[in-house]
Design a protein around this motif. Sequence first.
Motif, PDB file in Angstrom:
ATOM      1  N   GLY A  42     114.747  39.127  65.632  1.00 47.58           N
ATOM      2  CA  GLY A  42     115.326  39.797  66.517  1.00 47.58           C
ATOM      3  C   GLY A  42     115.979  41.150  66.113  1.00 47.58           C
ATOM      4  N   ASP A  43     116.141  41.434  64.807  1.00 44.71           N
ATOM      5  CA  ASP A  43     116.566  42.693  64.658  1.00 44.71           C
ATOM      6  C   ASP A  43     115.800  43.481  63.938  1.00 44.71           C
ATOM      7  N   LEU A  44     114.681  43.151  63.707  1.00 41.78           N
ATOM      8  CA  LEU A  44     113.563  43.957  63.037  1.00 41.78           C
ATOM      9  C   LEU A  44     113.142  45.125  64.034  1.00 41.78           C
ATOM     10  N   PRO A  45     113.157  46.200  63.523  1.00 40.69           N
ATOM     11  CA  PRO A  45     112.775  47.507  64.344  1.00 40.69           C
ATOM     12  C   PRO A  45     111.182  47.207  64.378  1.00 40.69           C
ATOM     13  N   LEU A  46     110.778  48.195  65.498  1.00 44.73           N
ATOM     14  CA  LEU A  46     109.443  48.162  65.748  1.00 44.73           C
ATOM     15  C   LEU A  46     108.396  48.240  64.469  1.00 44.73           C
ATOM     16  N   PHE A  47     107.345  47.645  64.284  1.00 46.47           N
ATOM     17  CA  PHE A  47     106.928  48.125  62.905  1.00 46.47           C
ATOM     18  C   PHE A  47     106.253  49.622  62.911  1.00 46.47           C
ATOM     19  N   ASN A  48     106.331  50.304  61.781  1.00 44.90           N
ATOM     20  CA  ASN A  48     106.071  51.393  61.683  1.00 44.90           C
ATOM     21  C   ASN A  48     105.484  51.488  60.177  1.00 44.90           C
ATOM     22  N   PRO A  49     104.509  51.628  59.677  1.00 46.12           N
ATOM     23  CA  PRO A  49     104.002  51.764  58.435  1.00 46.12           C
ATOM     24  C   PRO A  49     104.763  52.761  57.347  1.00 46.12           C
ATOM     25  N   ASP A  50     105.040  53.768  58.039  1.00 49.03           N
ATOM     26  CA  ASP A  50     105.809  54.939  57.560  1.00 49.03           C
ATOM     27  C   ASP A  50     107.125  54.404  57.144  1.00 49.03           C
ATOM     28  N   SER A  84     103.921  36.587  71.430  1.00 50.28           N
ATOM     29  CA  SER A  84     105.155  37.378  71.881  1.00 50.28           C
ATOM     30  C   SER A  84     105.179  38.541  71.051  1.00 50.28           C
ATOM     31  N   GLY A  85     105.656  39.432  71.816  1.00 46.75           N
ATOM     32  CA  GLY A  85     106.105  40.859  70.667  1.00 46.75           C
ATOM     33  C   GLY A  85     107.003  40.575  69.923  1.00 46.75           C
ATOM     34  N   PRO A  86     107.913  40.042  69.656  1.00 47.17           N
ATOM     35  CA  PRO A  86     108.851  39.824  68.470  1.00 47.17           C
ATOM     36  C   PRO A  86     107.988  39.072  67.242  1.00 47.17           C
ATOM     37  N   MET A  87     107.259  38.067  67.852  1.00 48.97           N
ATOM     38  CA  MET A  87     106.634  37.231  66.570  1.00 48.97           C
ATOM     39  C   MET A  87     105.476  38.364  66.006  1.00 48.97           C
ATOM     40  N   LYS A  88     104.682  38.850  66.925  1.00 52.75           N
ATOM     41  CA  LYS A  88     103.680  39.873  66.322  1.00 52.75           C
ATOM     42  C   LYS A  88     104.233  40.904  65.460  1.00 52.75           C
ATOM     43  N   ASN A  89     105.519  41.483  66.123  1.00 54.60           N
ATOM     44  CA  ASN A  89     106.142  42.529  65.293  1.00 54.60           C
ATOM     45  C   ASN A  89     106.716  41.986  63.704  1.00 54.60           C
ATOM     46  N   ALA A  90     106.994  40.953  63.922  1.00 52.93           N
ATOM     47  CA  ALA A  90     107.540  40.208  62.497  1.00 52.93           C
ATOM     48  C   ALA A  90     106.351  40.108  61.639  1.00 52.93           C
ATOM     49  N   LEU A  91     105.228  39.683  62.050  1.00 51.85           N
ATOM     50  CA  LEU A  91     103.948  39.360  61.305  1.00 51.85           C
ATOM     51  C   LEU A  91     103.544  40.684  60.817  1.00 51.85           C
ATOM     52  N   TRP A  93     105.231  43.242  60.012  1.00 46.21           N
ATOM     53  CA  TRP A  93     105.886  43.515  58.921  1.00 46.21           C
ATOM     54  C   TRP A  93     105.486  43.069  57.523  1.00 46.21           C
ATOM     55  N   LEU A  94     105.136  41.762  57.771  1.00 42.04           N
ATOM     56  CA  LEU A  94     105.068  40.763  56.606  1.00 42.04           C
ATOM     57  C   LEU A  94     103.405  41.106  56.234  1.00 42.04           C
ATOM     58  N   VAL A  95     102.747  41.666  56.887  1.00 35.49           N
ATOM     59  CA  VAL A  95     101.172  41.797  56.532  1.00 35.49           C
ATOM     60  C   VAL A  95     100.967  42.548  55.177  1.00 35.49           C
ATOM     61  N   SER A  96     101.514  43.370  54.655  1.00 28.23           N
ATOM     62  CA  SER A  96     101.226  44.050  53.531  1.00 28.23           C
ATOM     63  C   SER A  96     102.005  43.555  52.340  1.00 28.23           C
ATOM     64  N   GLY A  97     102.999  42.439  52.649  1.00 28.85           N
ATOM     65  CA  GLY A  97     103.703  41.955  51.523  1.00 28.85           C
ATOM     66  C   GLY A  97     103.113  40.815  50.681  1.00 28.85           C
TER      67      GLY A  97
END
Length: 183
Positions: A42-50, A84-91, A93-97
């Motif tokens: 819930g506290d993750l900001p919107l994904f931004n590759p920058d 859901s937006g929060p789940m997609k946002n979290a994923l 953020w994790l995609v390049s890890g």
Amino acid sequence: MESIKLLALSGSLRKASYNTAVIEALQILAPANIKVVIGSIGDLPLFNPDREEEYIPALAELTQSLKLSDGLILASPEYAHGISGPMKNALDWLVSGVDFPDKPVMLINTSSRASHALEALREVVKTMSGIVVEKAYVSIPLLSSGLDVGGIVDNREISGALKAGLNQFCREIEVQKLNNRVN
């Protein structure tokens, strides 16, 4: 069975979320050697590759929890036929890890009407090189049931399905660990 640590994420930020309740129930139902840690998205900001090189405390906590886990449990509602937006946002953020590829993933569906999100979640996990453990998939009819964590735990059919899925998931994790030691 050796000790297993699992990270569980709910794709819902609602207080009375069935998806959150089901992973909280898993914490209670899990045998002593299986630790289910509920992660926060819930506290993750919107994904931004920058911002990927920036220190973001909520992201650091999530990635550390993922790194320390043997598997990942995802429970996400469906909104407008999607994840859901929060789940997609979290994923996102994790995609390049480096910790997501080859991570075993258990999917939980709390609504029989959420087939679109479920398929989208499978596709996203596959694209991220995670391993969806299909034998561990659990679909339980919680939508409009009024059940909370205690009600889920006390319901023999639902808690039985969750335990069976969790046990199957952990067996697959043990097989993967064994294969990694051999290779």
